[in-house]
Motif scaffolding. Sequence first.
Motif, PDB file in Angstrom:
ATOM      1  N   ALA A 165      -1.347 -14.730   9.179  1.00 45.79           N
ATOM      2  CA  ALA A 165      -1.497 -13.809   8.099  1.00 45.79           C
ATOM      3  C   ALA A 165      -0.328 -13.459   7.361  1.00 45.79           C
ATOM      4  O   ALA A 165       0.926 -13.791   8.006  1.00 45.79           O
ATOM      5  N   ASN A 166      -0.518 -13.145   6.017  1.00 48.45           N
ATOM      6  CA  ASN A 166       0.836 -13.155   5.390  1.00 48.45           C
ATOM      7  C   ASN A 166       0.562 -11.783   4.372  1.00 48.45           C
ATOM      8  O   ASN A 166      -0.445 -11.821   3.727  1.00 48.45           O
ATOM      9  N   VAL A 167       1.502 -11.237   4.260  1.00 52.93           N
ATOM     10  CA  VAL A 167       1.340  -9.976   3.303  1.00 52.93           C
ATOM     11  C   VAL A 167       2.098 -10.510   2.162  1.00 52.93           C
ATOM     12  O   VAL A 167       3.400 -10.741   2.217  1.00 52.93           O
ATOM     13  N   LEU A 168       1.476 -10.978   0.864  1.00 47.45           N
ATOM     14  CA  LEU A 168       2.450 -11.663  -0.154  1.00 47.45           C
ATOM     15  C   LEU A 168       3.079 -10.555  -0.934  1.00 47.45           C
ATOM     16  O   LEU A 168       4.357 -10.961  -1.055  1.00 47.45           O
ATOM     17  N   PHE A 169       2.720  -9.527  -1.083  1.00 46.39           N
ATOM     18  CA  PHE A 169       3.409  -8.283  -1.778  1.00 46.39           C
ATOM     19  C   PHE A 169       3.143  -7.127  -0.954  1.00 46.39           C
ATOM     20  O   PHE A 169       1.946  -6.479  -0.882  1.00 46.39           O
ATOM     21  N   HIS A 170       4.356  -6.370  -0.700  1.00 48.66           N
ATOM     22  CA  HIS A 170       4.027  -4.974  -0.091  1.00 48.66           C
ATOM     23  C   HIS A 170       4.948  -3.946  -0.817  1.00 48.66           C
ATOM     24  O   HIS A 170       6.138  -4.103  -1.012  1.00 48.66           O
ATOM     25  N   THR A 171       4.301  -2.807  -1.193  1.00 47.47           N
ATOM     26  CA  THR A 171       4.855  -1.803  -2.262  1.00 47.47           C
ATOM     27  C   THR A 171       5.217  -0.692  -1.300  1.00 47.47           C
ATOM     28  O   THR A 171       4.168  -0.270  -0.873  1.00 47.47           O
ATOM     29  N   VAL A 172       6.005  -0.252  -1.167  1.00 45.32           N
ATOM     30  CA  VAL A 172       6.401   0.887  -0.256  1.00 45.32           C
ATOM     31  C   VAL A 172       7.402   1.999  -1.198  1.00 45.32           C
ATOM     32  O   VAL A 172       8.548   1.611  -1.499  1.00 45.32           O
ATOM     33  N   MET A 173       7.041   3.151  -1.414  1.00 49.53           N
ATOM     34  CA  MET A 173       7.740   4.106  -2.497  1.00 49.53           C
ATOM     35  C   MET A 173       7.366   5.402  -2.183  1.00 49.53           C
ATOM     36  O   MET A 173       6.590   5.956  -1.438  1.00 49.53           O
ATOM     37  N   ALA A 174       8.451   6.317  -2.757  1.00 45.18           N
ATOM     38  CA  ALA A 174       8.142   7.682  -2.640  1.00 45.18           C
ATOM     39  C   ALA A 174       7.014   8.167  -3.377  1.00 45.18           C
ATOM     40  O   ALA A 174       6.672   7.654  -4.415  1.00 45.18           O
ATOM     41  N   THR A 175       6.104   8.861  -2.792  1.00 45.90           N
ATOM     42  CA  THR A 175       4.774   9.203  -3.157  1.00 45.90           C
ATOM     43  C   THR A 175       4.919   9.804  -4.684  1.00 45.90           C
ATOM     44  O   THR A 175       3.980   9.311  -5.514  1.00 45.90           O
ATOM     45  N   LYS A 176       5.709  10.566  -4.931  1.00 47.55           N
ATOM     46  CA  LYS A 176       5.798  11.396  -6.186  1.00 47.55           C
ATOM     47  C   LYS A 176       6.853  10.729  -7.172  1.00 47.55           C
ATOM     48  O   LYS A 176       6.975  11.240  -8.276  1.00 47.55           O
ATOM     49  N   MET A 177       7.156   9.451  -6.968  1.00 48.73           N
ATOM     50  CA  MET A 177       8.180   8.808  -7.907  1.00 48.73           C
ATOM     51  C   MET A 177       7.291   8.560  -9.026  1.00 48.73           C
ATOM     52  O   MET A 177       6.150   8.153  -9.107  1.00 48.73           O
ATOM     53  N   PRO A 178       8.013   8.624 -10.288  1.00 45.18           N
ATOM     54  CA  PRO A 178       7.375   8.405 -11.685  1.00 45.18           C
ATOM     55  C   PRO A 178       6.998   6.908 -11.862  1.00 45.18           C
ATOM     56  O   PRO A 178       7.594   6.428 -12.937  1.00 45.18           O
ATOM     57  N   PHE A 179       6.300   6.046 -10.970  1.00 39.43           N
ATOM     58  CA  PHE A 179       6.354   4.663 -11.395  1.00 39.43           C
ATOM     59  C   PHE A 179       4.931   4.431 -11.686  1.00 39.43           C
ATOM     60  O   PHE A 179       4.710   3.750 -12.618  1.00 39.43           O
ATOM     61  N   VAL A 180       3.794   4.882 -10.928  1.00 35.17           N
ATOM     62  CA  VAL A 180       2.530   4.869 -11.608  1.00 35.17           C
ATOM     63  C   VAL A 180       2.261   5.831 -12.372  1.00 35.17           C
ATOM     64  O   VAL A 180       1.987   7.282 -12.527  1.00 35.17           O
ATOM     65  N   GLY A 181       1.964   5.354 -13.914  1.00 40.29           N
ATOM     66  CA  GLY A 181       1.717   6.462 -14.813  1.00 40.29           C
ATOM     67  C   GLY A 181       2.276   5.991 -16.169  1.00 40.29           C
ATOM     68  O   GLY A 181       2.880   4.878 -16.204  1.00 40.29           O
ATOM     69  N   ARG A 182       2.304   6.925 -16.958  1.00 35.30           N
ATOM     70  CA  ARG A 182       2.997   6.564 -18.344  1.00 35.30           C
ATOM     71  C   ARG A 182       4.249   7.479 -18.442  1.00 35.30           C
ATOM     72  O   ARG A 182       4.293   8.471 -17.881  1.00 35.30           O
ATOM     73  N   GLY A 183       5.295   6.635 -19.052  1.00 37.38           N
ATOM     74  CA  GLY A 183       6.513   7.437 -19.102  1.00 37.38           C
ATOM     75  C   GLY A 183       7.226   7.199 -20.241  1.00 37.38           C
ATOM     76  O   GLY A 183       6.915   6.094 -21.118  1.00 37.38           O
TER      77      GLY A 183
END
Length: 264
Positions: free
Chosen positions: A246-264
């Motif tokens: 088994a392999n995790v090809l891409f794993h994203t771990v981030m601060a839940t409220k960081m302004p990454f997901v969304g428009r900016g």
Amino acid sequence: MQVNEERQYEVKVKKTAIVTGAGSGIGKAVALALLADGYCVVLAGRRAALLDEVQSLAQQRHGAGDRVLCVPTDVCDPVAVEQLFAQAVKHFGRVDLLFNNAGRGNPPGNFLDWTPAQWRDVVDVNLNGMFYCLQQAFRVMRDQSPRGGRIINNGSISAHAPRPNSIAYTATKHAVMGLTKTAALDGRAYDIAVGQIDIGNAMSDLASRMAKGVPQANGDIAVEPLIDVNIVGQSVLYMANLPQEANVLFHTVMATKMPFVGRG
């Protein structure tokens, strides 16, 4: 019930990991997490004094004993990288895991004012150094018995989306994604699993400026939330301990409220 030879090896023998950039930040947190889980760990980094500090901390917290080896290494030097892997094999017999982590941030100021040397400094560490380490890991893992292993590249959220004025860092991290995808494909022939962890705002020297305010895409300056760097250590440990099929090809771990997901 019959147990296959590879599983018997996993049960009887401690696994060995190489962690680059192990003297501070994410590399340090990952090295300590691996040592706490029973791994033998080779600490690689440019500054020997910082590696020694991590080794001392590992002894205090985890009684690591002879499961730690410090090898001062500049990943920009392919000869030094080859020696790093040779020392790891000489000391521990094999390499089961590479956390390909060493990296550096963007040069200061607008890229219009950078010198060619400033650009090359980032490319040499973040791309060339990562390739040299990956290449040596492939060679060792291909030839050892039992064959194979796992490589986890430290990408970044910048492998997916840039910040303002981050062209060197973002370009190299996009390139790391290409390394990961291609190496994951090429690694199949040698039982080598290759994945990537993309980290958003873990508390480290590189990310500490987020707490003071950083430019956003709309031109504003905003303080961004950070996560404890030890969360990243546990994320890498999860990826490292997957069964080899088994392999995790891409794993994203981030601060839940960081302004990454969304428009900016």
